[in-house]
Write a protein that holds these residues in place. Structure first.
Motif, PDB file in Angstrom:
ATOM      1  N   ILE A  40      16.797  88.182  21.787  1.00 60.08           N
ATOM      2  CA  ILE A  40      17.402  86.861  21.568  1.00 60.08           C
ATOM      3  C   ILE A  40      18.922  86.948  21.668  1.00 60.08           C
ATOM      4  O   ILE A  40      19.575  86.079  22.242  1.00 60.08           O
ATOM      5  CB  ILE A  40      16.966  86.282  20.216  1.00 60.08           C
ATOM      6  N   SER A  41      19.491  87.992  21.121  1.00 55.67           N
ATOM      7  CA  SER A  41      20.949  88.157  21.180  1.00 55.67           C
ATOM      8  C   SER A  41      21.412  88.273  22.630  1.00 55.67           C
ATOM      9  O   SER A  41      22.430  87.682  23.022  1.00 55.67           O
ATOM     10  CB  SER A  41      21.374  89.394  20.395  1.00 55.67           C
ATOM     11  N   LYS A  42      20.666  88.993  23.436  1.00 60.32           N
ATOM     12  CA  LYS A  42      21.019  89.156  24.847  1.00 60.32           C
ATOM     13  C   LYS A  42      20.921  87.825  25.586  1.00 60.32           C
ATOM     14  O   LYS A  42      21.788  87.458  26.381  1.00 60.32           O
ATOM     15  CB  LYS A  42      20.096  90.191  25.484  1.00 60.32           C
ATOM     16  N   LEU A  43      19.841  87.081  25.343  1.00 63.12           N
ATOM     17  CA  LEU A  43      19.650  85.793  26.002  1.00 63.12           C
ATOM     18  C   LEU A  43      20.714  84.802  25.556  1.00 63.12           C
ATOM     19  O   LEU A  43      21.249  84.028  26.360  1.00 63.12           O
ATOM     20  CB  LEU A  43      18.252  85.255  25.686  1.00 63.12           C
ATOM     21  N   LEU A  44      21.077  84.836  24.251  1.00 57.73           N
ATOM     22  CA  LEU A  44      22.095  83.931  23.733  1.00 57.73           C
ATOM     23  C   LEU A  44      23.445  84.210  24.375  1.00 57.73           C
ATOM     24  O   LEU A  44      24.209  83.282  24.692  1.00 57.73           O
ATOM     25  CB  LEU A  44      22.189  84.068  22.212  1.00 57.73           C
ATOM     26  N   ALA A  45      23.750  85.490  24.622  1.00 58.21           N
ATOM     27  CA  ALA A  45      25.017  85.832  25.275  1.00 58.21           C
ATOM     28  C   ALA A  45      25.073  85.229  26.674  1.00 58.21           C
ATOM     29  O   ALA A  45      26.114  84.727  27.122  1.00 58.21           O
ATOM     30  CB  ALA A  45      25.164  87.352  25.335  1.00 58.21           C
ATOM     31  N   ARG A  46      23.936  85.256  27.376  1.00 58.27           N
ATOM     32  CA  ARG A  46      23.899  84.675  28.735  1.00 58.27           C
ATOM     33  C   ARG A  46      24.051  83.161  28.689  1.00 58.27           C
ATOM     34  O   ARG A  46      24.760  82.566  29.514  1.00 58.27           O
ATOM     35  CB  ARG A  46      22.568  85.058  29.407  1.00 58.27           C
ATOM     36  N   LEU A  47      23.403  82.515  27.709  1.00 57.59           N
ATOM     37  CA  LEU A  47      23.480  81.061  27.612  1.00 57.59           C
ATOM     38  C   LEU A  47      24.892  80.598  27.224  1.00 57.59           C
ATOM     39  O   LEU A  47      25.331  79.523  27.642  1.00 57.59           O
ATOM     40  CB  LEU A  47      22.465  80.548  26.592  1.00 57.59           C
ATOM     41  N   ARG A  48      25.596  81.394  26.428  1.00 56.53           N
ATOM     42  CA  ARG A  48      26.975  81.044  26.071  1.00 56.53           C
ATOM     43  C   ARG A  48      27.853  80.973  27.318  1.00 56.53           C
ATOM     44  O   ARG A  48      28.712  80.103  27.438  1.00 56.53           O
ATOM     45  CB  ARG A  48      27.527  82.066  25.081  1.00 56.53           C
ATOM     46  N   LEU A  49      27.595  81.884  28.273  1.00 57.18           N
ATOM     47  CA  LEU A  49      28.343  81.852  29.535  1.00 57.18           C
ATOM     48  C   LEU A  49      27.942  80.645  30.370  1.00 57.18           C
ATOM     49  O   LEU A  49      28.794  79.976  30.976  1.00 57.18           O
ATOM     50  CB  LEU A  49      28.103  83.145  30.317  1.00 57.18           C
ATOM     51  N   ARG A  50      26.672  80.355  30.367  1.00 54.61           N
ATOM     52  CA  ARG A  50      26.181  79.227  31.166  1.00 54.61           C
ATOM     53  C   ARG A  50      26.763  77.904  30.680  1.00 54.61           C
ATOM     54  O   ARG A  50      27.157  77.052  31.468  1.00 54.61           O
ATOM     55  CB  ARG A  50      24.651  79.154  31.102  1.00 54.61           C
ATOM     56  N   PHE A  51      26.784  77.718  29.365  1.00 55.46           N
ATOM     57  CA  PHE A  51      27.231  76.456  28.790  1.00 55.46           C
ATOM     58  C   PHE A  51      28.731  76.446  28.469  1.00 55.46           C
ATOM     59  O   PHE A  51      29.269  75.412  28.072  1.00 55.46           O
ATOM     60  CB  PHE A  51      26.442  76.146  27.513  1.00 55.46           C
ATOM     61  N   ASP A  52      29.374  77.605  28.614  1.00 52.54           N
ATOM     62  CA  ASP A  52      30.792  77.715  28.282  1.00 52.54           C
ATOM     63  C   ASP A  52      31.048  77.228  26.864  1.00 52.54           C
ATOM     64  O   ASP A  52      31.957  76.445  26.590  1.00 52.54           O
ATOM     65  CB  ASP A  52      31.644  76.922  29.294  1.00 52.54           C
ATOM     66  N   GLY A  62      23.057  83.938   8.429  1.00 51.03           N
ATOM     67  CA  GLY A  62      22.413  83.234   9.537  1.00 51.03           C
ATOM     68  C   GLY A  62      23.401  82.749  10.570  1.00 51.03           C
ATOM     69  O   GLY A  62      24.517  83.271  10.688  1.00 51.03           O
ATOM     70  N   VAL A  63      22.979  81.734  11.331  1.00 45.48           N
ATOM     71  CA  VAL A  63      23.845  81.145  12.353  1.00 45.48           C
ATOM     72  C   VAL A  63      23.827  79.630  12.203  1.00 45.48           C
ATOM     73  O   VAL A  63      22.855  79.053  11.722  1.00 45.48           O
ATOM     74  CB  VAL A  63      23.402  81.531  13.779  1.00 45.48           C
ATOM     75  N   GLN A  64      24.885  78.999  12.661  1.00 45.67           N
ATOM     76  CA  GLN A  64      25.012  77.541  12.593  1.00 45.67           C
ATOM     77  C   GLN A  64      25.319  77.009  13.983  1.00 45.67           C
ATOM     78  O   GLN A  64      26.169  77.554  14.687  1.00 45.67           O
ATOM     79  CB  GLN A  64      26.135  77.179  11.616  1.00 45.67           C
ATOM     80  N   PRO A  65      24.612  75.954  14.435  1.00 43.66           N
ATOM     81  CA  PRO A  65      24.854  75.426  15.779  1.00 43.66           C
ATOM     82  C   PRO A  65      26.218  74.765  15.898  1.00 43.66           C
ATOM     83  O   PRO A  65      26.709  74.149  14.943  1.00 43.66           O
ATOM     84  CB  PRO A  65      23.732  74.402  15.960  1.00 43.66           C
ATOM     85  N   THR A  66      26.828  74.923  17.056  1.00 44.14           N
ATOM     86  CA  THR A  66      28.088  74.238  17.329  1.00 44.14           C
ATOM     87  C   THR A  66      27.806  72.772  17.626  1.00 44.14           C
ATOM     88  O   THR A  66      26.649  72.351  17.748  1.00 44.14           O
ATOM     89  CB  THR A  66      28.794  74.875  18.534  1.00 44.14           C
ATOM     90  N   ALA A  67      28.857  71.991  17.763  1.00 38.00           N
ATOM     91  CA  ALA A  67      28.696  70.571  18.090  1.00 38.00           C
ATOM     92  C   ALA A  67      27.935  70.404  19.409  1.00 38.00           C
ATOM     93  O   ALA A  67      27.118  69.491  19.573  1.00 38.00           O
ATOM     94  CB  ALA A  67      30.067  69.903  18.167  1.00 38.00           C
ATOM     95  N   ARG A  68      28.206  71.305  20.366  1.00 40.68           N
ATOM     96  CA  ARG A  68      27.510  71.231  21.669  1.00 40.68           C
ATOM     97  C   ARG A  68      26.014  71.476  21.506  1.00 40.68           C
ATOM     98  O   ARG A  68      25.189  70.773  22.096  1.00 40.68           O
ATOM     99  CB  ARG A  68      28.100  72.277  22.619  1.00 40.68           C
ATOM    100  N   ALA A  69      25.640  72.445  20.689  1.00 42.41           N
ATOM    101  CA  ALA A  69      24.229  72.739  20.469  1.00 42.41           C
ATOM    102  C   ALA A  69      23.539  71.590  19.740  1.00 42.41           C
ATOM    103  O   ALA A  69      22.402  71.223  20.060  1.00 42.41           O
ATOM    104  CB  ALA A  69      24.085  74.036  19.684  1.00 42.41           C
TER     105      ALA A  69
END
Length: 308
Positions: A40-52, A62-69
């Motif tokens: 999941i961490s690897k996939l999330l790193a790729r999606l961060r690049l995709r969505f900038d 834990g983690v908290q979604p950004t406004a974009r998410a």
């Protein structure tokens, strides 16, 4: 994000994003998605690049979604629900609630033979369903079945395209009819008397009665040309003319039985050996597994199947 970049996102990516939003934890999301935290961490790193966009930031353990998410959350859930519905078992066809219109390809004989009992049965089982009859043209009926313009073709179609599915219903023979009050009803039942009568010859045509061609040839060879009163490409028209003249009409036996009483005619076995007609229902592979289509085919088979 460009359209080219968005094409790299699949439903697995969306499920991970949805899992992180719901669980608020990479560890819990990995458990619910039956994968590992590193994956999941690897996939999330790729999606961060995709969505900038970071998409998720750490908050405690834990983690908290950004406004974009958060902005994408509802759209992601809707897409996933839509995808899940595609994989769900297709809902069964409910004839009592359906308002579907079934379109049938039929000859003039087929309309008389099939429609009255079929419409009566459907009115009992599926009161909101409608039936639309389309004239059968044996040159183009396969295209109408493929396109969905028609659901079924019912009749004798010996040259039906091989890619169509078919199911035999029954075999029909021929019978002859004359009007009540015909001057020679007894003589017409003998071969000699039959051939001496005036005949209304029904001709085969590409627009419906192609299977009748061999019978037409047999009758044309047996009956003298001078004894052919009329040639007409419709069995119904031939029967009506016979009911109002001294002509003999030779019809499919089922049709002869149906029209004899209302037209005031007498039916008798044709004293000339004629080929039988194989009646079937035809449909296209595209609709073979459709629940409504399967239901309709079961009704026609129950009504007309396995008849002699």
């Amino acid at each position: 994000m460009s359209k080219m970049e968005s094409s790299g996102i699949d439903f697995r990516d969306l499920r991970v994003l949805d899992g992180l939003i719901r669980e608020g934890s990479i560890t819990r999301a990995a458990v619910s998605l039956e994968t590992t935290q590193p994956a999941i961490s690897k996939l999330l790193a790729r999606l961060r690049l995709r969505f900038d966009d970071p998409l998720f930031v750490r908050r405690g353990s834990g983690v908290q979604p950004t406004a974009r998410a958060v902005e994408m959350a509802a759209q992601i859930r809707a897409l996933l629900e839509m995808a899940d519905r595609l994989w769900q078992e297709r809902l069964p066809f409910d004839p009592r609630k359906s308002e579907k219109t079934f379109s049938l390809l039929l000859t003039d004989v087929g309309m008389v033979r099939f429609l009255p009992p079929l419409v009566a049965r459907l009115s009992e089982l599926a009161p909101r369903v409608q039936v639309r009859a389309i004239p059968l043209d044996s040159r183009h009926f396969a295209l109408k079945l493929e396109s969905g313009e028609a659901d079924l073709a019912l009749g004798a179609l010996p040259r039906a395209a091989g890619h169509l599915r078919s199911q035999r219903l029954y075999s029909d023979g021929y019978a002859s009819v004359v009007r009540r009050g015909h001057p020679r009803p007894a003589a017409a039942r003998t071969r000699r008397g039959f051939l001496e009568e005036k005949h209304i010859l029904i001709t085969a045509s590409e627009t419906g009665h192609a299977a009748h061609l061999e019978t037409q040839r047999v009758l044309t060879r047996a009956i003298a040309r001078t004894n052919i009163l009329l040639q007409v490409p419709s069995f119904i028209a031939g029967a009506i003319v016979a009911s109002q003249t001294d002509g003999v009409a030779t019809l499919p036996a089922n049709l002869a039985t149906i029209v004899a009483e209302p037209l005031g005619m007498t039916v008798f076995k044709t004293p000339v050996a004629l080929p039988r007609i194989e009646i079937a229902q035809y449909w296209h592979e595209r609709y073979h597994r459709d629940p409504a289509h399967r239901w309709l085919r079961s009704i026609t088979l129950d009504l007309f199947g396995n008849r002699a």
